[in-house]
Structure formats: structure tokens, C-alpha cells
Design a protein around this motif. Structure first.
Motif, PDB file in Angstrom:
ATOM      1  N   GLY A  38       1.463 -15.683 -15.815  1.00 57.04           N
ATOM      2  CA  GLY A  38       1.699 -14.607 -14.853  1.00 57.04           C
ATOM      3  C   GLY A  38       2.972 -13.839 -15.142  1.00 57.04           C
ATOM      4  N   PHE A  39       4.040 -14.556 -15.468  1.00 50.33           N
ATOM      5  CA  PHE A  39       5.314 -13.896 -15.746  1.00 50.33           C
ATOM      6  C   PHE A  39       5.212 -13.030 -16.997  1.00 50.33           C
ATOM      7  CE2 PHE A  39       9.655 -13.341 -17.089  1.00 50.33           C
ATOM      8  CZ  PHE A  39      10.368 -13.247 -15.890  1.00 50.33           C
ATOM      9  N   LEU A  40       4.583 -13.559 -18.035  1.00 43.71           N
ATOM     10  CA  LEU A  40       4.425 -12.802 -19.278  1.00 43.71           C
ATOM     11  C   LEU A  40       3.555 -11.565 -19.065  1.00 43.71           C
ATOM     12  CD1 LEU A  40       4.922 -12.584 -22.316  1.00 43.71           C
ATOM     13  CD2 LEU A  40       2.919 -14.034 -22.686  1.00 43.71           C
ATOM     14  N   THR A  41       2.508 -11.707 -18.253  1.00 47.99           N
ATOM     15  CA  THR A  41       1.647 -10.564 -17.952  1.00 47.99           C
ATOM     16  C   THR A  41       2.417  -9.479 -17.211  1.00 47.99           C
ATOM     17  OG1 THR A  41      -0.302 -12.003 -17.801  1.00 47.99           O
ATOM     18  CG2 THR A  41      -0.471  -9.821 -16.801  1.00 47.99           C
ATOM     19  N   GLY A  42       3.203  -9.885 -16.211  1.00 52.18           N
ATOM     20  CA  GLY A  42       4.015  -8.928 -15.467  1.00 52.18           C
ATOM     21  C   GLY A  42       5.014  -8.213 -16.355  1.00 52.18           C
ATOM     22  N   PHE A  43       5.657  -8.950 -17.238  1.00 50.72           N
ATOM     23  CA  PHE A  43       6.628  -8.357 -18.160  1.00 50.72           C
ATOM     24  C   PHE A  43       5.957  -7.366 -19.104  1.00 50.72           C
ATOM     25  CE2 PHE A  43       8.924  -8.383 -22.220  1.00 50.72           C
ATOM     26  CZ  PHE A  43      10.198  -8.020 -21.796  1.00 50.72           C
ATOM     27  N   THR A  44       4.789  -7.732 -19.606  1.00 49.65           N
ATOM     28  CA  THR A  44       4.060  -6.856 -20.530  1.00 49.65           C
ATOM     29  C   THR A  44       3.631  -5.565 -19.836  1.00 49.65           C
ATOM     30  OG1 THR A  44       3.227  -8.799 -21.723  1.00 49.65           O
ATOM     31  CG2 THR A  44       2.085  -6.713 -22.095  1.00 49.65           C
ATOM     32  N   ILE A  45       3.140  -5.685 -18.605  1.00 48.58           N
ATOM     33  CA  ILE A  45       2.743  -4.505 -17.837  1.00 48.58           C
ATOM     34  C   ILE A  45       3.923  -3.550 -17.672  1.00 48.58           C
ATOM     35  CG2 ILE A  45       2.120  -3.715 -15.505  1.00 48.58           C
ATOM     36  CD1 ILE A  45       0.284  -6.176 -15.320  1.00 48.58           C
ATOM     37  N   ARG A  46       5.069  -4.107 -17.356  1.00 47.21           N
ATOM     38  CA  ARG A  46       6.276  -3.280 -17.152  1.00 47.21           C
ATOM     39  C   ARG A  46       6.660  -2.535 -18.423  1.00 47.21           C
ATOM     40  NH1 ARG A  46       9.650  -0.241 -16.035  1.00 47.21           N
ATOM     41  NH2 ARG A  46      11.545  -0.472 -14.783  1.00 47.21           N
ATOM     42  N   ARG A  47       6.436  -3.170 -19.574  1.00 43.76           N
ATOM     43  CA  ARG A  47       6.905  -2.598 -20.833  1.00 43.76           C
ATOM     44  C   ARG A  47       5.949  -1.585 -21.447  1.00 43.76           C
ATOM     45  NH1 ARG A  47      11.977  -2.931 -22.555  1.00 43.76           N
ATOM     46  NH2 ARG A  47      11.271  -3.075 -24.714  1.00 43.76           N
ATOM     47  N   GLY A  57       0.817  -1.215   0.000  1.00 46.26           N
ATOM     48  CA  GLY A  57       0.000   0.000   0.000  1.00 46.26           C
ATOM     49  C   GLY A  57       0.847   1.261   0.000  1.00 46.26           C
ATOM     50  N   PRO A  58       1.712   1.453   1.010  1.00 55.36           N
ATOM     51  CA  PRO A  58       2.585   2.632   1.021  1.00 55.36           C
ATOM     52  C   PRO A  58       3.537   2.695  -0.173  1.00 55.36           C
ATOM     53  CG  PRO A  58       2.515   1.604   3.187  1.00 55.36           C
ATOM     54  CD  PRO A  58       1.836   0.663   2.238  1.00 55.36           C
ATOM     55  N   LEU A  59       3.996   1.532  -0.637  1.00 52.80           N
ATOM     56  CA  LEU A  59       4.906   1.522  -1.781  1.00 52.80           C
ATOM     57  C   LEU A  59       4.200   1.989  -3.053  1.00 52.80           C
ATOM     58  CD1 LEU A  59       6.969  -1.755  -1.200  1.00 52.80           C
ATOM     59  CD2 LEU A  59       7.646   0.614  -0.763  1.00 52.80           C
ATOM     60  N   CYS A  60       2.897   1.705  -3.162  1.00 53.26           N
ATOM     61  CA  CYS A  60       2.125   2.217  -4.304  1.00 53.26           C
ATOM     62  C   CYS A  60       2.101   3.738  -4.297  1.00 53.26           C
ATOM     63  CB  CYS A  60       0.691   1.678  -4.266  1.00 53.26           C
ATOM     64  SG  CYS A  60       0.479   0.022  -4.932  1.00 53.26           S
ATOM     65  N   ARG A  93       2.224   0.301 -11.355  1.00 56.48           N
ATOM     66  CA  ARG A  93       2.729  -0.412 -12.538  1.00 56.48           C
ATOM     67  C   ARG A  93       3.958  -1.257 -12.229  1.00 56.48           C
ATOM     68  NH1 ARG A  93       6.719   1.007 -16.397  1.00 56.48           N
ATOM     69  NH2 ARG A  93       7.084   2.848 -15.114  1.00 56.48           N
ATOM     70  N   ILE A  94       4.981  -0.656 -11.670  1.00 56.28           N
ATOM     71  CA  ILE A  94       6.225  -1.372 -11.405  1.00 56.28           C
ATOM     72  C   ILE A  94       6.000  -2.472 -10.368  1.00 56.28           C
ATOM     73  CG2 ILE A  94       8.541  -1.145 -10.434  1.00 56.28           C
ATOM     74  CD1 ILE A  94       8.695   1.622 -11.685  1.00 56.28           C
ATOM     75  N   LEU A  95       5.257  -2.156  -9.315  1.00 57.67           N
ATOM     76  CA  LEU A  95       5.010  -3.142  -8.259  1.00 57.67           C
ATOM     77  C   LEU A  95       4.187  -4.311  -8.781  1.00 57.67           C
ATOM     78  CD1 LEU A  95       4.235  -0.707  -5.309  1.00 57.67           C
ATOM     79  CD2 LEU A  95       6.349  -1.977  -5.717  1.00 57.67           C
TER      80      LEU A  95
END
Length: 208
Positions: free
Chosen positions: A160-169, A44-47, A53-55
Motif C-alpha cells: 500500500g505504501f509503495l503504491t501510494g508513493f508511486t501514484i504521487r510520483r 469528497g469535497p477535498l477531491c 491523485r494527491i489524496l
């Protein structure tokens, strides 16, 4: 949720293969939930500081690793430990709600949050169907039941990994862009995660 609940419909097979008790299964369920509870307080605080996005990206990619490794469990203890780290993926709900609130105006933020939260819960049910009724039976046609449950979770881990990578990009933190760029050009102030946690925890409305 696809990562978090992937092994849940296969627990009867896990119990039989590992020769563990029903109590051990419940312990692993508690461990899985404990992981997400702890991370939700942290994220929460990190958001507030870094944006969703990064988190979201890092948590999805990170939780995909223990999800893929669940087949390495050989005892009740190892099952509980791996599921604890998989449970960290359930904390993405925090980023979902933060992100949708950031992306939509206050006039429609409630509707956006409801839809996002609803799709997340639906994902838990769809995971039960996909893993228990489609992927696991499909894997069992090609291998033993034990090998099937030990390898089938690699599929949601890859998703999950592909989704996370796509979000980051390709994603943005908010309609105005990414927080890093906004801080550099002075359109967003620097926020302390510690101060955010303190202010939120001491606000009476938080607990109401």
C-alpha cells in the motif's frame, strides 16, 4: 482493500491470542467501517479542490502505517482503535470513482467506474485468499501462529505504501495534467471544499 481487509481473515487467531470475545471482534469490525464512512464524507469535497491523485497517495501511505502496526494490539480497545485508522484506507474508493470520472469522457465514464468499482470489490475477496490461505500459512511455517498474525500485515502495508508513493510520483490528476499546474496557468478555477460540500449536501439529487 488489501490494507483494509488484511487482518479480517486472521481475526480468529487474533481473538484467541488476545483472549477477547466475539463481541469485541464485532466492535472492531464496526470501528473499521466507521473510519471509512467518516473519511468518505471528508474526501469528497477535498477531491473537488485538490484532485484524486494527491489524496489517494496520502491516504494509502497513511493507512499503511496502522496496517503494519496491527500486530501491536494487546487488547480489544487497541484492536478497535488500530482498525479504525486502517479503515481510513477504505475511503480510497471515493478517489477511485472521482479519478476514473475525470480521466474518461462521459460516453465511457460509466463503464470505467463499473470496472474500477468491480476491481476494488474483487480486491477484498483476493485479500481474504492471499492473507488467509497463502501469506499467513507461510509465515506460520517460520514462527508461531501469534507472531505470524502480528507480522504478516506488514506485507500489505508495504504494498500500500509503495503504491501510494508511486501514484504521487508518476500519475496525473486528469488528462490535461495536474490541478496545481492547471490553476497556475488559468485552465482550472480555484474551488472551495466548503462550498463544494454545501452545494452537494443541499442538492436534492445527492440524496435521491
Amino acid at each position: 482493500f488489501f490494507i483494509w481487509f488484511a487482518i479480517a481473515p486472521l481475526l480468529p487467531e487474533v481473538k484467541e491470542s488476545l483472549k477477547i470475545s466475539e463481541k469485541d471482534i464485532w466492535t472492531s469490525n464496526i470501528s473499521s467501517v466507521a473510519g471509512t464512512i467518516i473519511m468518505r464524507f471528508v474526501l469528497g469535497p477535498l477531491c473537488d479542490k485538490y484532485g484524486a491523485r494527491i489524496l489517494m497517495s496520502y491516504v494509502l501511505m497513511g493507512a499503511s502505517i496502522p496496517c503494519a502496526c496491527i500486530g501491536l494490539a494487546n487488547s480489544a480497545a487497541s484492536l478497535a482503535i488500530i482498525r479504525f485508522f486502517i479503515g481510513l484506507g477504505g475511503s480510497t474508493f471515493v478517489m477511485c470513482q472521482y479519478w476514473s470520472t475525470s480521466m474518461f469522457t462521459k460516453e465511457v465514464a460509466g463503464t470505467a467506474n463499473a470496472l474500477v468499482g468491480g476491481w476494488g470489490n474483487l480486491g477484498g475477496g483476493v485479500t481474504q485468499l492471499v492473507m488467509g490461505s497463502i501469506l499467513f500459512p507461510l509465515y506460520k511455517r517460520c514462527m508461531s501462529a501469534e507472531l505470524a498474525w502480528r507480522t504478516v500485515s506488514i506485507a500489505p502495508a508495504c504494498v500500500g505504501f509503495l503504491t501510494g508513493f508511486t501514484i504521487r510520483r508518476i500519475s496525473d490528476d486528469c488528462p490535461k495534467g495536474n490541478y496545481t499546474e492547471m490553476k497556475e496557468n488559468g485552465t482550472r478555477p480555484e474551488i472551495s471544499a466548503t462550498s463544494s460540500l454545501r452545494d452537494g449536501a443541499l442538492n436534492l439529487n445527492t440524496w435521491l
